[in-house]
Design a protein around this motif. Sequence first.
Motif, mmCIF file in Angstrom:
data_model
loop_
_atom_site.group_PDB
_atom_site.id
_atom_site.type_symbol
_atom_site.label_atom_id
_atom_site.label_comp_id
_atom_site.label_asym_id
_atom_site.label_seq_id
_atom_site.Cartn_x
_atom_site.Cartn_y
_atom_site.Cartn_z
ATOM 1 N N GLY A 86 -18.673 -31.916 -24.132
ATOM 2 C CA GLY A 86 -19.196 -30.961 -23.166
ATOM 3 C C GLY A 86 -18.288 -30.690 -21.983
ATOM 4 N N ASP A 87 -17.203 -31.462 -21.848
ATOM 5 C CA ASP A 87 -16.260 -31.266 -20.743
ATOM 6 C C ASP A 87 -15.246 -30.184 -21.101
ATOM 7 N N VAL A 88 -14.664 -29.578 -20.057
ATOM 8 C CA VAL A 88 -13.641 -28.558 -20.270
ATOM 9 C C VAL A 88 -12.474 -28.796 -19.323
ATOM 10 N N GLN A 89 -11.282 -28.501 -19.809
ATOM 11 C CA GLN A 89 -10.080 -28.518 -18.976
ATOM 12 C C GLN A 89 -9.412 -27.154 -19.094
ATOM 13 N N TRP A 90 -9.271 -26.469 -17.958
ATOM 14 C CA TRP A 90 -8.571 -25.176 -17.914
ATOM 15 C C TRP A 90 -7.227 -25.457 -17.254
ATOM 16 N N MET A 91 -6.177 -25.546 -18.079
ATOM 17 C CA MET A 91 -4.855 -25.911 -17.574
ATOM 18 C C MET A 91 -3.945 -24.688 -17.489
ATOM 19 N N THR A 92 -3.400 -24.458 -16.308
ATOM 20 C CA THR A 92 -2.397 -23.423 -16.122
ATOM 21 C C THR A 92 -1.026 -24.079 -16.240
ATOM 22 N N ALA A 93 -0.344 -23.827 -17.349
ATOM 23 C CA ALA A 93 0.981 -24.428 -17.544
ATOM 24 C C ALA A 93 2.000 -23.802 -16.598
ATOM 25 N N GLY A 94 1.888 -22.482 -16.389
ATOM 26 C CA GLY A 94 2.797 -21.816 -15.470
ATOM 27 C C GLY A 94 4.250 -22.060 -15.823
ATOM 28 N N ARG A 95 5.025 -22.494 -14.829
ATOM 29 C CA ARG A 95 6.471 -22.630 -15.010
ATOM 30 C C ARG A 95 6.854 -23.754 -15.969
ATOM 31 N N GLY A 96 5.927 -24.699 -16.190
ATOM 32 C CA GLY A 96 6.244 -25.704 -17.183
ATOM 33 C C GLY A 96 5.487 -27.003 -17.030
ATOM 34 N N ILE A 97 5.035 -27.524 -18.145
ATOM 35 C CA ILE A 97 4.382 -28.826 -18.203
ATOM 36 C C ILE A 97 4.743 -29.463 -19.546
ATOM 37 N N VAL A 98 4.861 -30.786 -19.561
ATOM 38 C CA VAL A 98 4.986 -31.529 -20.809
ATOM 39 C C VAL A 98 3.846 -32.539 -20.824
ATOM 40 N N HIS A 99 3.055 -32.528 -21.878
ATOM 41 C CA HIS A 99 1.895 -33.425 -21.907
ATOM 42 C C HIS A 99 1.569 -33.856 -23.327
ATOM 43 N N VAL A 117 -4.575 -18.661 -23.246
ATOM 44 C CA VAL A 117 -4.742 -17.406 -22.507
ATOM 45 C C VAL A 117 -3.394 -17.021 -21.902
ATOM 46 N N ASN A 118 -2.914 -15.849 -22.223
ATOM 47 C CA ASN A 118 -1.626 -15.401 -21.706
ATOM 48 C C ASN A 118 -1.710 -15.109 -20.211
ATOM 49 N N LEU A 119 -0.573 -15.180 -19.551
ATOM 50 C CA LEU A 119 -0.464 -14.857 -18.128
ATOM 51 C C LEU A 119 0.393 -13.615 -17.937
ATOM 52 N N LYS A 120 0.103 -12.872 -16.893
ATOM 53 C CA LYS A 120 0.933 -11.729 -16.535
ATOM 54 C C LYS A 120 2.346 -12.213 -16.202
ATOM 55 N N ALA A 121 3.317 -11.319 -16.345
ATOM 56 C CA ALA A 121 4.714 -11.670 -16.068
ATOM 57 C C ALA A 121 4.858 -12.252 -14.659
ATOM 58 N N LYS A 122 4.120 -11.717 -13.699
ATOM 59 C CA LYS A 122 4.238 -12.187 -12.316
ATOM 60 C C LYS A 122 3.655 -13.576 -12.108
ATOM 61 N N ASP A 123 2.835 -14.034 -13.066
ATOM 62 C CA ASP A 123 2.182 -15.336 -12.930
ATOM 63 C C ASP A 123 2.793 -16.424 -13.823
ATOM 64 N N LYS A 124 3.752 -16.064 -14.645
ATOM 65 C CA LYS A 124 4.256 -17.027 -15.630
ATOM 66 C C LYS A 124 4.978 -18.217 -15.021
ATOM 67 N N MET A 125 5.483 -18.082 -13.811
ATOM 68 C CA MET A 125 6.230 -19.178 -13.198
ATOM 69 C C MET A 125 5.478 -19.810 -12.030
ATOM 70 N N VAL A 126 4.150 -19.688 -12.019
ATOM 71 C CA VAL A 126 3.369 -20.342 -10.974
ATOM 72 C C VAL A 126 3.406 -21.854 -11.193
ATOM 73 N N GLU A 127 3.053 -22.603 -10.162
ATOM 74 C CA GLU A 127 2.989 -24.061 -10.284
ATOM 75 C C GLU A 127 1.847 -24.451 -11.222
ATOM 76 N N PRO A 128 2.053 -25.465 -12.046
ATOM 77 C CA PRO A 128 0.974 -25.916 -12.935
ATOM 78 C C PRO A 128 -0.235 -26.413 -12.137
ATOM 79 N N ARG A 129 -1.409 -26.255 -12.715
ATOM 80 C CA ARG A 129 -2.631 -26.757 -12.087
ATOM 81 C C ARG A 129 -3.676 -27.031 -13.156
#
Length: 302
Positions: A86-99, A117-129
């Motif tokens: 029942g838990d969910v994790q919404w991870m924004t990989a952004g500029r990069g994550i290894v997990h 879920v794809n990100l817009k070009a302007k959002d692809k290098m955001v910090e991961p969260r």
Amino acid sequence: MALKSVDQIVVGNEQSEGVGARVRRTIGSYSLRRLDPFLFLDEFKGEWPNGFPDHPHRGFETVSYLLKGAFQHEDFTGAAGLLEAGDVQWMTAGRGIVHSEIPGKNAGPVWGLQLWVNLKAKDKMVEPRYQEKKAKNIPRGEKDGVSVAVIAGESMGVKSPVQTLTPAYYLDFTIEPGCSFTQDVPQGWNSSLYVVQGSVTINSAKKVNVHELAVFSIDGTKISMSNAATSSEPVKLILIAGQPLNEPVVQHGPFVLTNEEDLMKTFDDYQKGKNGFEKAPGWKSKQGTEALKARGKQGRDL
């Protein structure tokens, strides 16, 4: 506004993925390469030590929703956590994550869904969260034999607190026998529903069975869903909808960019530990390493 019609039914055929895991892929399969802004939709099953050891991401978001068991997460920033049923994790990989994502060692069989879920070009290098919600904290609605967990977006007047960079709905419906519900979807969004239990009837006409994905027309703003009164069980389905990005997609495995130049740069960044991958070289997760050793494997499986 009019009901959306069903344009396509995609069957999720089982296949191997990761290390020893099994998935049923609908979006991202040969039958449906993409459904803008969605890149992949997998129903996965596995049990320790099978899973998804150390692997990178850049340029999109992953949504992991657990239906059964427990799933351990660990990444190269030091973040770690445990998803339970029942838990969910919404991870924004952004500029990069290894997990790594590995079933709990003593948790038994694991069953869940992962959406990319794809990100817009302007959002692809955001910090991961990360946005992680325990089952008890996911808002819910209930009406006339129909219940919904609102993971993203809104339904039955209930809104999710999850913030999505790409506007999207992610709704988990349970419909009792003889009951029905009509869900509103914003005009112009792509939408689909995936059946994880039972069979659902769309618009009082089209039947969609377990492990099938119904893809809807872009026109219309409503989706009507019902469970036959003669059904022996509730139907459980996931409805996803998103605002199309209408941007180029250049993808190689876990890297999703908008042009070949940025894709090649991503490979270089990953190999050299730059621009978000500074901790990638030499990093190995504890849980991924343990799982690989238990299977007699060494190193990373990307």
